[in-house]
Structures are given as structure tokens and as C-alpha cells.
Design a protein around this motif. Structure first.
Motif, PDB file in Angstrom:
ATOM      1  N   PRO A 259       0.358 -34.752   4.464  1.00 32.86           N
ATOM      2  CA  PRO A 259       1.325 -34.797   5.576  1.00 32.86           C
ATOM      3  C   PRO A 259       1.284 -33.539   6.442  1.00 32.86           C
ATOM      4  O   PRO A 259       0.968 -32.449   5.967  1.00 32.86           O
ATOM      5  N   ASP A 260       1.633 -33.718   7.706  1.00 22.55           N
ATOM      6  CA  ASP A 260       1.640 -32.596   8.647  1.00 22.55           C
ATOM      7  C   ASP A 260       2.583 -31.479   8.208  1.00 22.55           C
ATOM      8  O   ASP A 260       2.302 -30.293   8.446  1.00 22.55           O
ATOM      9  N   GLU A 261       3.703 -31.851   7.582  1.00 22.90           N
ATOM     10  CA  GLU A 261       4.666 -30.821   7.195  1.00 22.90           C
ATOM     11  C   GLU A 261       4.092 -29.880   6.130  1.00 22.90           C
ATOM     12  O   GLU A 261       4.461 -28.710   6.060  1.00 22.90           O
ATOM     13  N   VAL A 262       3.170 -30.384   5.338  1.00 25.14           N
ATOM     14  CA  VAL A 262       2.501 -29.531   4.356  1.00 25.14           C
ATOM     15  C   VAL A 262       1.621 -28.505   5.070  1.00 25.14           C
ATOM     16  O   VAL A 262       1.632 -27.311   4.752  1.00 25.14           O
ATOM     17  N   ILE A 263       0.861 -28.980   6.042  1.00 24.03           N
ATOM     18  CA  ILE A 263      -0.018 -28.086   6.792  1.00 24.03           C
ATOM     19  C   ILE A 263       0.810 -27.035   7.531  1.00 24.03           C
ATOM     20  O   ILE A 263       0.435 -25.861   7.593  1.00 24.03           O
ATOM     21  N   THR A 264       1.938 -27.452   8.079  1.00 22.22           N
ATOM     22  CA  THR A 264       2.831 -26.514   8.773  1.00 22.22           C
ATOM     23  C   THR A 264       3.321 -25.431   7.833  1.00 22.22           C
ATOM     24  O   THR A 264       3.383 -24.241   8.195  1.00 22.22           O
ATOM     25  N   TRP A 265       3.649 -25.801   6.598  1.00 18.14           N
ATOM     26  CA  TRP A 265       4.121 -24.825   5.619  1.00 18.14           C
ATOM     27  C   TRP A 265       3.057 -23.780   5.344  1.00 18.14           C
ATOM     28  O   TRP A 265       3.332 -22.576   5.370  1.00 18.14           O
ATOM     29  N   TYR A 266       1.836 -24.224   5.105  1.00 17.13           N
ATOM     30  CA  TYR A 266       0.745 -23.281   4.852  1.00 17.13           C
ATOM     31  C   TYR A 266       0.423 -22.445   6.095  1.00 17.13           C
ATOM     32  O   TYR A 266       0.122 -21.249   5.989  1.00 17.13           O
ATOM     33  N   ASP A 267       0.488 -23.051   7.247  1.00 16.40           N
ATOM     34  CA  ASP A 267       0.214 -22.331   8.495  1.00 16.40           C
ATOM     35  C   ASP A 267       1.203 -21.186   8.679  1.00 16.40           C
ATOM     36  O   ASP A 267       0.825 -20.041   8.972  1.00 16.40           O
ATOM     37  N   ASN A 268       2.482 -21.469   8.486  1.00 14.59           N
ATOM     38  CA  ASN A 268       3.502 -20.427   8.621  1.00 14.59           C
ATOM     39  C   ASN A 268       3.326 -19.340   7.564  1.00 14.59           C
ATOM     40  O   ASN A 268       3.514 -18.145   7.844  1.00 14.59           O
ATOM     41  N   LEU A 269       2.967 -19.745   6.372  1.00 13.70           N
ATOM     42  CA  LEU A 269       2.797 -18.786   5.295  1.00 13.70           C
ATOM     43  C   LEU A 269       1.629 -17.833   5.576  1.00 13.70           C
ATOM     44  O   LEU A 269       1.732 -16.611   5.392  1.00 13.70           O
ATOM     45  N   VAL A 270       0.505 -18.376   6.024  1.00 11.05           N
ATOM     46  CA  VAL A 270      -0.651 -17.530   6.355  1.00 11.05           C
ATOM     47  C   VAL A 270      -0.279 -16.534   7.455  1.00 11.05           C
ATOM     48  O   VAL A 270      -0.615 -15.347   7.380  1.00 11.05           O
ATOM     49  N   LYS A 271       0.409 -17.003   8.475  1.00 13.32           N
ATOM     50  CA  LYS A 271       0.814 -16.109   9.566  1.00 13.32           C
ATOM     51  C   LYS A 271       1.659 -14.950   9.039  1.00 13.32           C
ATOM     52  O   LYS A 271       1.455 -13.793   9.434  1.00 13.32           O
ATOM     53  N   GLN A 272       2.590 -15.259   8.159  1.00 13.19           N
ATOM     54  CA  GLN A 272       3.490 -14.208   7.682  1.00 13.19           C
ATOM     55  C   GLN A 272       2.762 -13.221   6.766  1.00 13.19           C
ATOM     56  O   GLN A 272       3.038 -12.013   6.798  1.00 13.19           O
ATOM     57  N   ILE A 273       1.829 -13.701   5.963  1.00 17.13           N
ATOM     58  CA  ILE A 273       1.054 -12.775   5.134  1.00 17.13           C
ATOM     59  C   ILE A 273       0.244 -11.835   6.009  1.00 17.13           C
ATOM     60  O   ILE A 273       0.197 -10.618   5.779  1.00 17.13           O
ATOM     61  N   LEU A 274      -0.373 -12.391   7.041  1.00 14.46           N
ATOM     62  CA  LEU A 274      -1.233 -11.571   7.897  1.00 14.46           C
ATOM     63  C   LEU A 274      -0.440 -10.742   8.898  1.00 14.46           C
ATOM     64  O   LEU A 274      -1.003  -9.830   9.509  1.00 14.46           O
ATOM     65  N   ASP A 275       0.819 -11.032   9.051  1.00 19.28           N
ATOM     66  CA  ASP A 275       1.688 -10.177   9.869  1.00 19.28           C
ATOM     67  C   ASP A 275       2.146  -8.944   9.097  1.00 19.28           C
ATOM     68  O   ASP A 275       2.638  -7.987   9.700  1.00 19.28           O
ATOM     69  N   SER A 276       2.005  -8.977   7.779  1.00 21.96           N
ATOM     70  CA  SER A 276       2.481  -7.862   6.959  1.00 21.96           C
ATOM     71  C   SER A 276       1.393  -6.802   6.817  1.00 21.96           C
ATOM     72  O   SER A 276       0.206  -7.119   6.729  1.00 21.96           O
ATOM     73  N   GLU A 277       1.779  -5.561   6.791  1.00 23.60           N
ATOM     74  CA  GLU A 277       0.826  -4.475   6.608  1.00 23.60           C
ATOM     75  C   GLU A 277       0.170  -4.552   5.239  1.00 23.60           C
ATOM     76  O   GLU A 277      -1.010  -4.217   5.079  1.00 23.60           O
ATOM     77  N   GLU A 278       0.937  -5.014   4.234  1.00 20.27           N
ATOM     78  CA  GLU A 278       0.391  -5.118   2.886  1.00 20.27           C
ATOM     79  C   GLU A 278      -0.727  -6.152   2.827  1.00 20.27           C
ATOM     80  O   GLU A 278      -1.783  -5.927   2.206  1.00 20.27           O
ATOM     81  N   GLY A 279      -0.517  -7.309   3.482  1.00 16.43           N
ATOM     82  CA  GLY A 279      -1.534  -8.347   3.488  1.00 16.43           C
ATOM     83  C   GLY A 279      -2.795  -7.906   4.210  1.00 16.43           C
ATOM     84  O   GLY A 279      -3.916  -8.136   3.735  1.00 16.43           O
ATOM     85  N   LYS A 280      -2.619  -7.251   5.336  1.00 17.39           N
ATOM     86  CA  LYS A 280      -3.774  -6.743   6.091  1.00 17.39           C
ATOM     87  C   LYS A 280      -4.553  -5.719   5.275  1.00 17.39           C
ATOM     88  O   LYS A 280      -5.785  -5.732   5.243  1.00 17.39           O
ATOM     89  N   GLN A 281      -3.825  -4.835   4.614  1.00 16.24           N
ATOM     90  CA  GLN A 281      -4.489  -3.779   3.854  1.00 16.24           C
ATOM     91  C   GLN A 281      -5.232  -4.351   2.652  1.00 16.24           C
ATOM     92  O   GLN A 281      -6.325  -3.872   2.302  1.00 16.24           O
ATOM     93  N   ALA A 282      -4.658  -5.379   2.026  1.00 19.89           N
ATOM     94  CA  ALA A 282      -5.317  -5.988   0.871  1.00 19.89           C
ATOM     95  C   ALA A 282      -6.664  -6.575   1.264  1.00 19.89           C
ATOM     96  O   ALA A 282      -7.641  -6.467   0.521  1.00 19.89           O
ATOM     97  N   LEU A 283      -6.740  -7.184   2.435  1.00 17.43           N
ATOM     98  CA  LEU A 283      -8.024  -7.707   2.912  1.00 17.43           C
ATOM     99  C   LEU A 283      -8.959  -6.571   3.318  1.00 17.43           C
ATOM    100  O   LEU A 283     -10.163  -6.627   3.054  1.00 17.43           O
ATOM    101  N   ALA A 284      -8.409  -5.547   3.946  1.00 12.63           N
ATOM    102  CA  ALA A 284      -9.239  -4.391   4.321  1.00 12.63           C
ATOM    103  C   ALA A 284      -9.867  -3.749   3.092  1.00 12.63           C
ATOM    104  O   ALA A 284     -11.016  -3.300   3.132  1.00 12.63           O
ATOM    105  N   ASP A 285      -9.127  -3.733   1.993  1.00 18.30           N
ATOM    106  CA  ASP A 285      -9.655  -3.169   0.751  1.00 18.30           C
ATOM    107  C   ASP A 285     -10.840  -3.975   0.229  1.00 18.30           C
ATOM    108  O   ASP A 285     -11.658  -3.453  -0.544  1.00 18.30           O
ATOM    109  N   LEU A 286     -10.932  -5.243   0.634  1.00 20.04           N
ATOM    110  CA  LEU A 286     -12.062  -6.095   0.261  1.00 20.04           C
ATOM    111  C   LEU A 286     -13.168  -6.069   1.310  1.00 20.04           C
ATOM    112  O   LEU A 286     -14.119  -6.839   1.220  1.00 20.04           O
ATOM    113  N   GLN A 287     -13.024  -5.196   2.301  1.00 19.93           N
ATOM    114  CA  GLN A 287     -13.974  -5.135   3.423  1.00 19.93           C
ATOM    115  C   GLN A 287     -13.983  -6.458   4.183  1.00 19.93           C
ATOM    116  O   GLN A 287     -15.026  -6.934   4.630  1.00 19.93           O
TER     117      GLN A 287
END
Length: 347
Positions: A287-315
Motif C-alpha cells: 500500500p501507498d501508506e507503507v511507502i509514505t511511512w518509509y519515505d518520511n522515515l528516511v528523510k528524518q534520518i538523513l536530516d539528522s546530523e547523527e544519520g549523516k555522520q554514520a554514513l560518512a563514517d562508512l565513506q
């Protein structure tokens, strides 16, 4: 079709134990790292990072990864799982399901219930498996979710003592057509990457099926392989020690994580290849509402400095794209790689 001899390098010569994209073909499940206390407290208080959707997982979510533990795909999936739990209180497990050009993992997700509790995570695997004839479906068989992370197209590495730069490698390849060995995996992303490089550079290589990234690195260090496409996270230590040289990156321009590495285009080889954009795939009837949930979640993780830094640590670079934009990228990637395969088929 252009013929390639794909020789298997014996596992006995691969003595080094290194982090890799690939691994055992046996599926395994591992939980994400525990959520930080602050995230757990937020979840306990009823905060839901994906509140814009009425849907929420009931139980533990399985993130199926078409790779063994320890490589870029696996590790970035674990970053998502950790911060997703912190923000939502939902448990996520990473299921490593390697084999058959990613089709083992893809089939596992296609056969699962379209309820948002199982998703596929990776880059280009569905398209490449279809182009290679491993599967009869491509990205269109899935409901596409958002993109999460990016690595530039895999860079080309040589053992420094043998080929210290691009010119020396191309000169050697032209002097011995079909003899220099380049490692890949049958029907994989790097297989078509190498075929495109051969054409652009006017050379002919012996494409060798050397297994996982750890196997490829071991083969390079033992002198069995002349050229290796590889992710920066797995090769940077060998660059720093001087064992490896990056002779070129097949991208249009330099990215932050590879800013010190020359592109092929800078060196006169007009060639670029699709980047590794790590995204989520779901069963088609999700269902679309499932995709919306994941979409919002990804945005919020990548909006956080912690999420960005965790990926940067993986190059790796944060790479949010909406499901619609991700689907466009999937189409472009499929068309680019298929064009390489079709051109070879016509020869």
C-alpha cells in the motif's frame, strides 16, 4: 555476443579475512545495533518519526540485503536500522541473503506479504540480474521506495607496484590483449562496468569471476589480479598504505568521498557508469501508506546530523530521493547498463 572466459579463483588462495559486499550464499539474520537512549525515550513517549502516515509496522521489520555481512550494502542497511529504531521504537533486522546476482534476496522479498514488514535494500541489483538473464523481471516488478545512501560508481584499482597509473595499465593491456585479469562477478554490476571501460579505453581484458570484495582484494594482494573495481570503503586503507592505486573513477565529476581520486574523464577516457544508489524495494502490492511511512522515515534520518555522520563514517553520502525520483533513477540505470549489454550482443 562478445565471449568472456570467466575463471574462478580457488578459495584456498584467498587467505585474507576482509570486509566485503559479498559473502556466504546462506541467508542469515542479525539485529541492528541497539538504539541510543535518547531515541528509545522518544519512542517510549509515543513519538513516531513517520507520523505523516497512518500505517506503522506491527512487529519486527526484515531488511533483506543481497550481500554478506561487513560490506557497504550491509553496513548502510544497519545504519538505517539503528536510527529507524531510535526514531520509531520499531525493531529492524538485517537479513543477509547473498547469491545468484542478488536474485536470492529479490525473490525472497517478491514472495513475501505486501505488508511493509519485509523489504529489499541494495543498488542496481534487480536491473543487473535481469540484463544478465538471471531473472525475467527488473525494477518494475517492485513497488519502489526512497533512496537512502550513495557511493560513486566503483573505482578502478591496481596493485601499485605493477601499474602505478592509468597510462601504464592501458599500455600494458594494449600490449597483451585479453591477458590482463580484471575481477568481477558473473552477471554483476561490475561486470558491465568493466565491459564499458574496455570499449572506452580500447582494450580487451580477461574478466575473472573472483567472488566477493574480500576475495577480490586478496587476489589483488597476491598478484593474481591486475585490475579491480571496488568501493572506496573497502579500498581506502590500501590506498593509504600505498599498496593500491586508483587509476580512475568512472563518474562525471568528483564526489566528496572520492575527491582525491581522478576521474577517467579527467584523464581522457570518456566513460561514466551509474553510481551505486542504495534504495528500498517492496512487493508490488504494498500500500501507498507503507511507502509514505518509509519515505518520511528516511528523510528524518538523513536530516539528522547523527544519520549523516554514520554514513560518512562508512565513506558513503546521504542520498535522499523520493520514491518517484528513485524510480526514475532505476529506469535510467537499467537503460544505461542494458545499452552496454545490447551493444555487445550486436557484435
Amino acid at each position: 555476443m562478445k565471449k568472456k572466459i570467466l575463471a574462478t579463483i580457488l578459495a584456498g588462495t584467498m587467505a585474507l579475512s576482509l570486509a566485503a559486499c559479498g559473502g556466504s550464499e546462506t541467508a542469515s539474520e542479525t539485529t541492528a545495533a541497539p538504539a541510543a537512549e535518547s531515541g528509545s525515550e522518544a519512542a517510549a513517549e509515543g513519538g513516531d518519526a513517520a507520523a505523516a502516515s497512518d500505517w506503522k509496522p506491527e512487529g519486527t521489520v526484515s531488511i533483506v540485503v543481497p550481500a554478506g555481512a561487513g560490506g557497504d550494502t550491509d553496513l548502510s542497511a544497519r545504519v538505517f536500522a539503528q536510527y529507524a529504531k531510535e526514531l520509531t521504537g520499531v525493531d529492524f533486522i538485517v537479513v543477509n541473503s547473498n547469491g545468484a546476482a542478488g536474485s536470492v534476496a529479490a525473490n525472497q522479498v517478491l514472495e513475501s506479504a505486501p505488508d511493509g514488514m519485509t523489504c529489499l535494500y541494495g543498488h542496481a541489483l534487480v536491473n543487473v540480474a535481469n540484463i544478465a538473464g538471471v531473472t525475467d523481471y527488473n525494477y518494475t516488478a517492485f513497488k519502489i521506495g526512497p533512496s537512502f545512501a550513495l557511493e560513486p560508481a566503483q573505482q578502478f584499482y591496481t596493485f601499485t607496484d605493477k601499474y602505478p597509473d592509468l597510462d601504464s595499465f592501458i599500455e600494458a593491456a594494449k600490449a597483451a590483449p585479453g591477458q590482463l585479469k580484471a575481477c568481477t562477478e558473473v552477471g554483476a554490476y561490475t561486470y558491465y562496468e568493466l565491459l564499458g571501460f574496455e570499449k572506452a579505453a580500447g582494450i580487451d581484458l580477461d574478466l575473472v569471476d573472483a567472488g566477493s570484495t574480500s576475495d577480490k582484494i586478496a587476489a589483488m594482494l597476491s598478484g593474481q589480479i591486475d585490475l579491480m573495481p571496488g568501493p572506496y570503503v573497502n579500498c581506502k586503507d590500501y590506498l593509504e598504505t600505498g599498496d593500491f592505486t586508483c587509476i580512475g573513477v568512472p563518474t562525471e565529476e568528483r564526489y566528496d568521498i572520492t575527491k582525491d581520486l581522478p576521474t577517467l574523464k579527467e584523464q581522457g577516457i570518456d566513460y561514466s557508469y551509474p553510481n551505486q544508489e542504495f534504495s528500498f524495494y517492496f512487493p508490488k502490492e504494498t500500500p501507498d501508506e507503507v511507502i509514505t511511512w518509509y519515505d518520511n522515515l528516511v528523510k528524518q534520518i538523513l536530516d539528522s546530523e547523527e544519520g549523516k555522520q554514520a554514513l560518512a563514517d562508512l565513506q558513503m553520502e546521504p542520498n535522499y530521493k523520493s520514491p518517484a525520483d528513485t524510480e526514475k533513477t532505476e529506469e535510467e540505470t537499467f537503460n544505461t547498463i542494458k545499452a552496454i549489454a545490447d551493444e555487445l550482443e550486436a557484435q
